[in-house]
Design a protein around this motif. Structure first.
Motif, short mmCIF file in Angstrom:
data_model
loop_
_atom_site.label_atom_id
_atom_site.label_comp_id
_atom_site.label_asym_id
_atom_site.label_seq_id
_atom_site.Cartn_x
_atom_site.Cartn_y
_atom_site.Cartn_z
N PRO A 1 0.82 -1.21 0.00
CA PRO A 1 0.00 0.00 0.00
C PRO A 1 0.85 1.26 0.00
CG PRO A 1 0.19 -0.79 2.22
CD PRO A 1 1.01 -1.73 1.36
N TRP A 2 0.17 2.39 0.08
CA TRP A 2 0.79 3.70 -0.11
C TRP A 2 1.16 4.40 1.18
CZ3 TRP A 2 -2.28 6.43 2.92
CH2 TRP A 2 -3.57 5.93 3.13
N ASN A 3 0.67 3.95 2.35
CA ASN A 3 0.76 4.81 3.53
C ASN A 3 2.18 4.96 4.07
OD1 ASN A 3 0.52 2.09 4.27
ND2 ASN A 3 -0.41 2.57 6.24
N TYR A 4 3.02 3.95 3.89
CA TYR A 4 4.44 4.03 4.22
C TYR A 4 5.22 3.48 3.03
CZ TYR A 4 3.30 5.10 9.08
OH TYR A 4 2.82 5.70 10.22
N PRO A 5 5.40 4.28 1.99
CA PRO A 5 5.94 3.75 0.73
C PRO A 5 7.30 3.08 0.86
CG PRO A 5 5.08 5.97 0.43
CD PRO A 5 5.09 5.72 1.90
N TRP A 6 8.11 3.53 1.80
CA TRP A 6 9.43 2.92 2.00
C TRP A 6 9.42 1.88 3.12
CZ3 TRP A 6 13.79 2.83 -0.75
CH2 TRP A 6 13.88 3.71 -1.82
N TRP A 7 8.82 2.21 4.25
CA TRP A 7 8.85 1.26 5.36
C TRP A 7 8.11 -0.02 5.03
CZ3 TRP A 7 11.58 -0.47 8.96
CH2 TRP A 7 11.06 -1.27 9.98
N GLN A 8 7.02 0.06 4.27
CA GLN A 8 6.31 -1.16 3.89
C GLN A 8 7.23 -2.10 3.13
OE1 GLN A 8 3.40 -1.98 4.92
NE2 GLN A 8 2.04 -0.23 5.11
N VAL A 9 8.04 -1.56 2.23
CA VAL A 9 8.96 -2.39 1.45
C VAL A 9 10.03 -3.01 2.35
CG1 VAL A 9 10.68 -2.39 -0.40
CG2 VAL A 9 8.56 -1.07 -0.65
N ILE A 10 10.63 -2.18 3.19
CA ILE A 10 11.68 -2.68 4.08
C ILE A 10 11.12 -3.71 5.04
CG2 ILE A 10 13.26 -2.01 5.93
CD1 ILE A 10 14.23 -1.16 3.18
N ARG A 11 9.98 -3.42 5.64
CA ARG A 11 9.37 -4.31 6.62
C ARG A 11 9.01 -5.66 6.01
NH1 ARG A 11 3.43 -3.24 7.39
NH2 ARG A 11 3.40 -4.98 5.95
N ALA A 12 8.40 -5.64 4.84
CA ALA A 12 7.91 -6.87 4.24
C ALA A 12 8.99 -7.63 3.49
CB ALA A 12 6.74 -6.56 3.29
N MET A 13 9.92 -6.90 2.85
CA MET A 13 10.81 -7.56 1.89
C MET A 13 12.28 -7.65 2.28
SD MET A 13 9.16 -8.88 -0.65
CE MET A 13 8.28 -9.55 0.78
N LEU A 14 12.78 -6.78 3.15
CA LEU A 14 14.20 -6.89 3.50
C LEU A 14 14.52 -8.22 4.17
CD1 LEU A 14 16.85 -5.40 3.24
CD2 LEU A 14 16.46 -4.39 5.49
N PRO A 15 13.66 -8.74 5.08
CA PRO A 15 13.95 -10.07 5.64
C PRO A 15 13.98 -11.16 4.57
CG PRO A 15 12.34 -8.92 6.99
CD PRO A 15 12.49 -8.12 5.73
N ALA A 16 13.07 -11.09 3.59
CA ALA A 16 13.05 -12.09 2.52
C ALA A 16 14.30 -12.00 1.66
CB ALA A 16 11.79 -11.92 1.67
N ILE A 17 14.72 -10.78 1.35
CA ILE A 17 15.95 -10.60 0.58
C ILE A 17 17.14 -11.12 1.38
CG2 ILE A 17 17.52 -8.82 -0.29
CD1 ILE A 17 14.99 -7.26 -1.16
N GLY A 18 17.12 -10.88 2.69
CA GLY A 18 18.18 -11.42 3.54
C GLY A 18 18.23 -12.93 3.50
N ALA A 19 17.07 -13.58 3.35
CA ALA A 19 17.02 -15.04 3.25
C ALA A 19 17.49 -15.55 1.91
CB ALA A 19 15.59 -15.52 3.52
N GLY A 20 17.66 -14.66 0.94
CA GLY A 20 18.13 -15.04 -0.39
C GLY A 20 17.08 -14.98 -1.48
N ASP A 21 15.87 -14.55 -1.12
CA ASP A 21 14.81 -14.43 -2.12
C ASP A 21 15.02 -13.17 -2.98
OD1 ASP A 21 13.55 -16.66 -0.99
OD2 ASP A 21 12.34 -15.42 0.35
#
Length: 480
Positions: free
Chosen positions: A150-170
């Protein structure tokens, strides 16, 4: 790629769309003025194919933990360096006050520092003995994650949802809300500069195409943050394709003030939580539930703080509350407010918003309501607070658990044991005692009931979108 124009829509209430075929695209709008910001074409089917192939073929999942940590650290450095320009774009596209937009970027930087430091421990294989055999559980990437945000936290939403997955290698394909397409493009650029090509890519697509992407064979899992109505569509689509799905579907979070609470501190926190980000936060204090014995004192402390809020130009450093992100959101909130007042609600505090018809303005307010109010049953996404009272702890807990949502909550008491006893009865993914609800990279975040399932952040977020692969090794290769 096939079927990119059909299927069930999985996103709602995004930006302005227009045109067909090659002319289709997105128009972003400044919610403070109604003025057009930019136009973006939809990603062409052949380019979507290229994005998916690049994500699926990326060597990122085979990279060392050291390389991943270095890239995440580099991401934090880039965000810190570009803080002002990224925050200014967030303010333009969402109406978020500029001080809060900077704070959002700063929070992302902090999360990068945390994962760069802690990721090795989160990914370290766990080894133990099973009847003389060596057993190992290792964290293995699952592949490409489609993230619909969604739009309400354009950067934090990405970091929150996806940085852990990227850290896992996704790797990640991001479909961001249309109203923040400019920020979505900036996300793709920053991640490319930090990680190289193919780790996180943005596509600009409409609802039907997003739905088709979920079923694409190259997508291993999907995450969605948004309404429970749309989340049900995403879950159904993912389930039909047997894909892992993580849902964060908003909430109607209770803010519970017990009879022995520090009233001035609780009132100040309630105002901060309810009106932060123009009231557009999933974990805001949407239902303020106050013990009858301290209700009058609490209201007396709350009202002056609401009326002191500065409402105006979100680019002004002095502004506390800006416009809502879109006109349809404002219209929905106005309708909820009208229904609440028609049902006997009473305005306790209100601050006049600018008289600008072209902007998505709404006057921040707190309404005293009865048990049948729409403000207690539905999620309110904007600067509109509901307050009511309960005779005792049991009634307050019953109020708190009466919602179909269960994302977060807050309990206020000067007695820690008392607060802990009440918090244990709350049906929510998180409970905060004597502090407002807030996401933190060190803690899992997620909901229960209609607020969704799955967890993000911390080691839990890393493991959520990974294959926890079991390995059992018999010594000497023999049999027993």
């Amino acid at each position: 790629m096939t079927g990119v124009t059909g299927g069930t829509g999985v996103t709602g209430g995004t930006g302005v769309t227009g045109g067909t075929g090659a002319d289709a695209g997105v128009v972003t709008v400044n919610p403070a003025t109604g003025e057009e910001l930019d136009r973006y074409p939809y990603t062409r089917p052949e380019d979507i194919d290229r994005v998916l192939d690049t994500a699926a073929g990326s060597p990122w999942g085979r990279s060392s933990v050291e390389r991943r940590c270095a890239a995440i650290s580099r991401l934090g450095d880039i965000l810190a360096h570009r803080r002002e320009s990224l925050a200014a774009l967030v303010t333009l596209e969402t109406g978020k006050p500029i001080r809060q937009a900077r704070a959002e970027i700063d929070k992302c930087v902090g999360a990068c520092r945390f994962y760069a430091d802690q990721l090795p421990g989160m990914l370290r294989p766990e080894t133990f003995d099973i009847d003389g055999d060596t057993a190992v559980v290792r964290v293995v990437p699952i592949g490409v994650v489609l993230s619909i945000l969604p739009w309400n936290y354009p950067w934090w939403q990405v970091i929150r949802a996806m940085l852990p997955a990227i850290g896992a290698g996704d790797t990640v394909v991001l479909k961001h809300a249309e109203s923040v397409t400019g920020s979505a493009m900036a996300v793709a650029e920053v991640f490319r500069d930090a990680f190289g090509a193919g780790v996180l890519q943005t596509v600009v697509v409409g609802p039907a195409t997003a739905s088709e992407l979920i079923a694409d064979r190259r997508i291993a899992a999907v995450t969605f943050t948004g309404s429970d109505r749309v989340g049900a569509l995403v879950a159904a689509r993912a389930g039909a394709a047997i894909k892992k799905c993580v849902l964060e579907l908003g909430g109607s979070d209770p803010f519970i003030v017990l009879a022995d609470a520090d009233i001035p501190a609780a009132a100040a926190a309630a105002v901060e939580s309810r009106f932060l980000n123009n009231g557009q936060s999933c974990i805001a204090a949407k239902r303020i539930l106050v013990h009858r014995d301290v209700y009058d004192e609490f209201v007396a402390a709350l009202v002056p703080q609401v009326t002191r809020l500065v409402v105006g130009d979100p680019a002004d450093e002095r502004t506390d509350v800006g416009p809502l992100a879109r006109h349809d959101l404002r219209d929905s909130l106005r309708e909820q407010r009208s229904r609440a007042l028609a049902a006997g609600g009473r305005i306790l505090a209100e601050v006049a918003a600018p008289e600008a018809a072209a902007g998505a303005w709404f006057s921040p307010s707190v309404i005293e309501v009865e048990s049948d109010s729409v403000l207690l049953s539905d999620e309110t996404f904007g600067p509109l607070g509901a307050i009511t009272t309960g005779a005792d702890d049991d009634e307050l807990v019953a109020w708190a658990n009466s919602s179909r949502y269960g994302l977060s909550s807050s309990v206020w008491s000067a007695d820690d044991d008392h607060a802990m006893a009440v918090s244990a009865r709350i049906q929510a993914g998180a409970v905060f005692v004597n502090t407002i609800s807030a996401t933190d990279p060190r803690l899992p975040t997620g909901g229960v009931k209609a607020s969704g399932y799955g967890r993000e952040l911390g080691r839990w977020g890393v493991h959520e979108l990974a294959n926890l692969q079991a390995l059992r090794i018999r010594a000497g290769g023999g049999t027993r």
